[in-house]
Design a protein around this motif. Sequence first.
Motif, PDB file in Angstrom:
ATOM      1  N   SER A   1      28.895 134.702  26.179  1.00  0.00           N
ATOM      2  CA  SER A   1      27.960 133.569  26.204  1.00  0.00           C
ATOM      3  C   SER A   1      28.496 132.454  27.106  1.00  0.00           C
ATOM      4  O   SER A   1      27.722 131.638  27.608  1.00  0.00           O
ATOM      5  CB  SER A   1      27.697 133.050  24.792  1.00  0.00           C
TER       6      SER A   1
ATOM      7  N   LYS B   1      26.418 130.045  34.044  1.00  0.00           N
ATOM      8  CA  LYS B   1      25.747 130.824  35.093  1.00  0.00           C
ATOM      9  C   LYS B   1      26.754 131.552  35.977  1.00  0.00           C
ATOM     10  O   LYS B   1      26.704 131.476  37.203  1.00  0.00           O
ATOM     11  CB  LYS B   1      24.834 129.920  35.923  1.00  0.00           C
TER      12      LYS B   1
ATOM     13  N   VAL C   1      27.021 133.084  30.436  1.00  0.00           N
ATOM     14  CA  VAL C   1      25.619 132.679  30.446  1.00  0.00           C
ATOM     15  C   VAL C   1      25.528 131.158  30.560  1.00  0.00           C
ATOM     16  O   VAL C   1      24.777 130.628  31.385  1.00  0.00           O
ATOM     17  CB  VAL C   1      24.891 133.186  29.176  1.00  0.00           C
TER      18      VAL C   1
ATOM     19  N   ASN D   1      27.836 134.811  37.447  1.00  0.00           N
ATOM     20  CA  ASN D   1      27.292 136.137  37.748  1.00  0.00           C
ATOM     21  C   ASN D   1      28.264 136.984  38.559  1.00  0.00           C
ATOM     22  O   ASN D   1      27.947 138.113  38.911  1.00  0.00           O
ATOM     23  CB  ASN D   1      25.968 135.998  38.509  1.00  0.00           C
TER      24      ASN D   1
END
Length: 169
Positions: free
Chosen positions: A60, A66, A63, A68
């Motif tokens: 999390s 952000k 997430v 990636n």
Amino acid sequence: FDNVIGNGLKKYILKRIDKLTVVSNALKEKAIEIGYNGEVYVYPMGIDTKLFAPSKKDDSIKVKYKINGPFLLFVGGIIERKGIRYLIQAMPKVIKEFPDAKLIIIGEGNLGEEMAELAKSLNVSYNIVFIGPIPHDDLPPYFATADVFILPSLSEGFGLVIIEAMSCG
């Protein structure tokens, strides 16, 4: 010893004690260098390996920030001797090779604003997140989730934060 008290006060104190306990050989050598002649015991600090463990991984975090691509992590004071400037200066090369890499910086210090400006001037602000300080017990998920922990320190007596990161895998 450095940056806490001046050498004069250090020498004064060291001349008046019989034994000294430090956390690293580097600190032992520094004490001897500034004039301590007594016994010096080196007892490295330990960590709680149940708290700092690979099982603390928490996607999390990726997430939330952000992330990636590669998750790079720095934890420490945003001060000159931690080498944070060199880490930020290296980020354009890292991003050239890994465009989705994101560096999370946890900590605070007198260079915070300057380092944020440096990131901006190097056009890497998107890839760097300055979180600020967080409670010590909240660090394990960051260590366990990061792909790489980076501490470009110029002077580290005993890098406890490195041991914490290693304990988290």
